[in-house]
Design an enzyme around this catalytic site. Structure first.
Site, PDB file in Angstrom:
ATOM      1  CG  HIS A  67      -5.220   3.582   0.800  1.00 40.53           C
ATOM      2  ND1 HIS A  67      -4.785   2.325   0.537  1.00 40.53           N
ATOM      3  CD2 HIS A  67      -6.847   3.716   0.287  1.00 40.53           C
ATOM      4  CE1 HIS A  67      -5.766   1.916   0.045  1.00 40.53           C
ATOM      5  NE2 HIS A  67      -6.805   2.757  -0.167  1.00 40.53           N
ATOM      6  CB  SER A 120      -9.407   0.701   0.052  1.00 41.99           C
ATOM      7  OG  SER A 120      -8.798   0.947  -1.135  1.00 41.99           O
ATOM      8  CG  ASP A 130      -2.252   0.620   1.106  1.00 44.70           C
ATOM      9  OD1 ASP A 130      -2.088   1.809   0.780  1.00 44.70           O
ATOM     10  OD2 ASP A 130      -3.255  -0.069   0.974  1.00 44.70           O
TER      11      ASP A 130
END
Ligand code: NAG
Ligand code: NAG
Ligand code: NAG
Ligand code: NAG
Ligand code: NAG
Ligand code: NAG
Length: 745
Positions: free
Chosen positions: A211, A539, A146
């Site tokens: 994220h 996600s 990520d």
């Protein structure tokens, strides 16, 4: 003599001309350089183990590169992989073509970009803080590919953790940044083939986007009480497997995620010894399996017994929008949990309208003048009519400053924010089932409500139209899980006979750790700095499934990738086609059910040779399959797509009658002596018959395998979908496979 920078042409003289003549050759080469792009050359399984990887590729490249002196070849080789055969090189288009024709090369494709598919959720799934845990949990390492991680977050403290598991071989790639690992984050690396760190990012596993931190903490963050997003969603933030370790592979940067780096990260994760891989990103559209680095990386991870959990994509609710679809991946869609955030809009005439958003800004009951975006065009913009949508550069800053702007579209709010607006009210025809953050007070309201707001704003002549956007409040939502509109839908674009997504997990309004240097709304200039944020996307669904896979692995360390996936799928909570129009094409086997998943009774196991047969049935070149799988050949019998021993059954068909027999094999992982009966459920009003042969399976030992056939026949209408299911029931376990027949033409 001091040197200064000047435009070099101010020094035209003889020596410069000589210098330029001398430069001529390199200048031509430099021109050639512009034609070169980064390509990934994939050659399948690792089969040349007796020579140094680098020498092998240098030798190969020197045969491919044109007009490059052989001593410079290494400048064109960016990566070589270890757990599979392949490299990343700078090639011209012609050279790439030449490479693709070379013996042993499976595919050559450009280094494309992929995008990030941007907790109370665990309790919602009946997975409370005090569920039974395996002592093995702290031996499980989750590899998160990520945007990196914020290691100082409270969610990643290592109090009470012992040293990393003995099999761990990873590293902590520190740089001039102050990044450090601990016994929770046991590995961290970053990947950037071109070495060009984009603006706003740093050469470190540190996360500047938020994220990666969010996803890692959903999967394996520790228990943190009283976490909230600036007061919203306050509660305990915790990962699904709080004792598991995290290994960070930063592949996403402020300019997205590059394929070459993704493949390098898979390679490293396999070597380092991770147990489960979590990847919440993907391409805009599905790619052929062996031109897609996630599919390739996950294939080799699978060969090492490692399951890759991936996000299905955020391009729903239309059909045919899935991203990560290879049968050896777990593809996770996003469902909704039992809470939502509403944001009230109040107008000067007393009207109160409920919208959705995550508005953390205090309203203090202050009112601001209202203006409709359509009445606030920047006339120097080429299409002034577009100002009603509040797109970038369309608004007149003088007019919107200090006002609440009404927009005819759901936008990130950047344009009103940059114009100094006091707030933004948005509308769109999409279902209002997800709440987003904006850099200014914002609410997203229904189209008919918006018409009333606009009417009030434009027709009031006696005084200035005014309004307030209230701070969001949390409300309990309908209990039934359903698939959120943005979650990508099937069918599987490459193999329609493999049902995807596999299942769903919570992916809407998830509270988890965040990077304090990242913008919570994703809009540059948003000055809020938060340690926890509420985010939505497949996600966020993916790391939930990753955690459950790790949870299952902590009880069953020897299970294969496919067995774990089967356990997750056959125990999932069935969802209803009444509340989800696209049915299995939206939710697959249903919503993940962690407690049931550790005791599935039976599993549908699959090995490399089964995947090889599947690839053969897909018409892959036999030579290529041999390179990829390391197995000898396709064999004489051509199996069909649906013979893969998958835990769900999908039958794409055309208008009229259908009749297909599926073969499946289950492995007993429950009590040694057990008898399962087949229970078939078909919709009463649909012309479909399902016959299971044999209809009883009697096991005598653990690990025993028994096969059965499922005949599915009937007729189907135009643009129709028939949902049914098969459950193997021994009184204790209900091993469920959805059976879906669809005709989309
Ligand atoms: C490596 O092994 C292969 C097959 O065993 C052989 O054909 C090849 O010559 C070997 N290469 C080197 C450099 O030893
Ligand atoms: C480490 O550096 C980051 C910025 O790069 C900073 O925000 C953070 O506070 C630093 N952490 C420590 C523990 O010094
Ligand atoms: C912006 O609005 C002001 C006030 O109505 C007006 O004077 C100006 O011309 C507008 N500018 C543009 C570029 O539309
Ligand atoms: C109108 O747009 C131009 C070009 O983007 C910009 O330079 C100007 O500041 C804008 N004017 C107003 C009043 O927003
Ligand atoms: C399969 O690929 C190999 C090279 O990888 C090539 O030599 C062969 O001709 C291909 N076979 C078919 C049937 O396309
Ligand atoms: C299973 O059944 C067989 C006979 O049907 C019996 O001999 C055996 O002891 C049983 N095993 C267990 C674990 O109950």
């Amino acid at each position: 003599m001091t040197s200064k920078l000047f435009p070099y042409y101010s020094y035209v003289n003889i020596s410069l001309i000589i210098f330029l003549l001398w430069l001529q050759t390199p200048i031509i080469q430099a021109h050639d350089e512009h034609q070169r792009k980064t390509y990934i050359i994939y050659m399948g399984d690792r089969h040349y183990s007796n020579i140094s990887a680098k020498d092998f590729y240098l030798d190969m490249l020197s045969g491919i590169l044109e007009s490059v002196p052989s001593e410079n070849t290494s400048d064109y080789l960016l990566y070589t992989y270890e757990n599979f055969q392949g490299c990343v090189a700078k090639l011209t288009e012609d050279e790439a073509k030449k490479a693709s024709r070379m013996n042993g090369v499976v595919s050559v494709f450009p280094n494309r970009k992929k995008k990030l598919h941007t907790t109370r959720s665990w309790d919602f799934m009946g997975f409370s803080q005090d569920v039974e845990r395996s002592a093995m949990e702290s031996d499980i390492t989750i590899g998160v590919l990520d945007s990196g991680i914020w290691p100082e977050s409270e969610s990643f403290q290592d109090k009470g953790f012992g040293p990393p598991p003995s099999k761990w071989k990873g590293i902590c790639q520190t740089s001039n940044d102050n990044f450090t690992c601990n016994n929770k984050i046991i590995g961290a690396r970053y990947f950037r083939a071109d070495g060009e760190i984009p603006e706003g990012d740093i050469a470190s596993p540190r996360d500047t986007i938020g994220h990666g931190t969010h996803c890692a903490s959903i999967a394996a963050g520790g228990v943190v009480n009283k976490a909230s997003f600036l007061g919203l969603g306050q509660g305990t933030a915790r990962g699904g497997v709080p004792s598991a370790r995290i290994a960070v592979y930063k592949v996403c940067w402020t300019d997205d995620c590059w394929e070459a780096d993704i493949m390098a990260a898979f390679d490293a994760a396999i070597s380092d010894g991770v147990d489960v891989i979590s990847i919440s990103l993907g391409s805009e559209e599905a790619l052929p399996y062996f031109e897609d680095t996630i599919a390739i990386g996950a294939f080799h991870a699978m060969k090492h017994g490692v399951l890759t959990s991936s996000s299905a994509g955020n391009s729903g609710p239309s059909l045919h929008t899935l991203g990560n679809i290879a049968p050896w991946l777990l593809s996770v869609g996003a469902s909704i949990i039992d809470r939502k955030f509403t944001t009230q809009v109040k107008l000067g005439n007393g009207m109160a309208i409920e919208g959705v958003s995550l508005n953390t800004f205090e309203d203090d009951d202050k009112t601001f003048p209202l203006i409709y975006g359509g009445d606030a065009a920047n006339k120097s913009y080429e299409e002034p009519l577009l100002s009603r949508y509040c797109l970038l550069d369309t608004l007149n800053k003088t007019l919107v400053k200090g006002k609440i702007v009404i927009c005819d579209l759901l936008v990130p709010g950047e344009e009103p924010f940059l114009g100094g607006a006091a707030g933004v009210i948005m509308q769109d025809v999409e279902p209002h089932d997800h709440a987003s953050s904006f850099p200014l007070p914002a609410s997203y309201i229904r189209v008919d409500d918006a018409a009333r707001v606009i009417s009030y704003t434009r027709n009031l002549t006696s005084s200035t139209p005014i309004g307030t956007i209230k701070r969001s409040v949390q409300v309990e939502d309908t209990p039934a899980p359903f698939v959120v509109s943005f979650s990508s839908r099937g069918p599987n674009p490459i193999s329609p006979g493999i049902l995807k997504p596999d299942l769903t997990a919570p992916g809407e309004s998830i509270l988890a750790a965040y990077s304090p240097v990242a913008s919570p709304s994703g809009v540059m200039g948003d000055q809020r700095s938060v340690k926890y944020s509420i985010e939505s996307g497949t996600s966020m669904a993916c790391p939930h499934a990753t955690a459950v896979a790790a949870y299952v692995k902590s009880f069953h360390p020897t299970w294969s990738e496919a067995a774990i996936k089967s356990a997750l799928m056959t125990t999932a909570l069935p969802m209803s086609s009444a509340t989800n129009e696209e049915a299995e094409l939206a939710y697959g086997s249903g919503q993940i059910n962690p407690l049931k998943a550790i005791d599935p009774g039976l599993v549908y196991d699959v090995g490399v040779s089964d995947y090889m047969k599947f690839l053969c049935s897909h018409g892959y070149n036999e030579t290529a399959i041999r390179f990829i799988t390391g197995e000898s050949s396709c064999g004489h019998k051509r199996s069909t797509n649906w013979d893969l021993n998958y835990p769900s059954i999908a039958l794409p068909t055309s208008l009229g009658p259908f009749d297909t027999v599926f073969t499946r094999t289950v492995t007993n992982v429950g009590s040694p002596n057990s008898t399962y009966k087949a229970i078939v459920t078909v919709p009463r009003d649909q012309p479909i018959v399902i016959k299971v042969q044999p209809s009883v399976l009697s096991f005598k030992s653990a690990g025993e395998k028994l096969s059965f056939k499922v005949r599915v026949y009937g007729t189907i209408g135009m643009r129709a979908l028939i949902s049914s299911s098969l459950v193997w029931d021994d009184g204790q376990h209900q091993v469920r496979s959805p059976i879906v027949v669809f005709n989309l033409s």
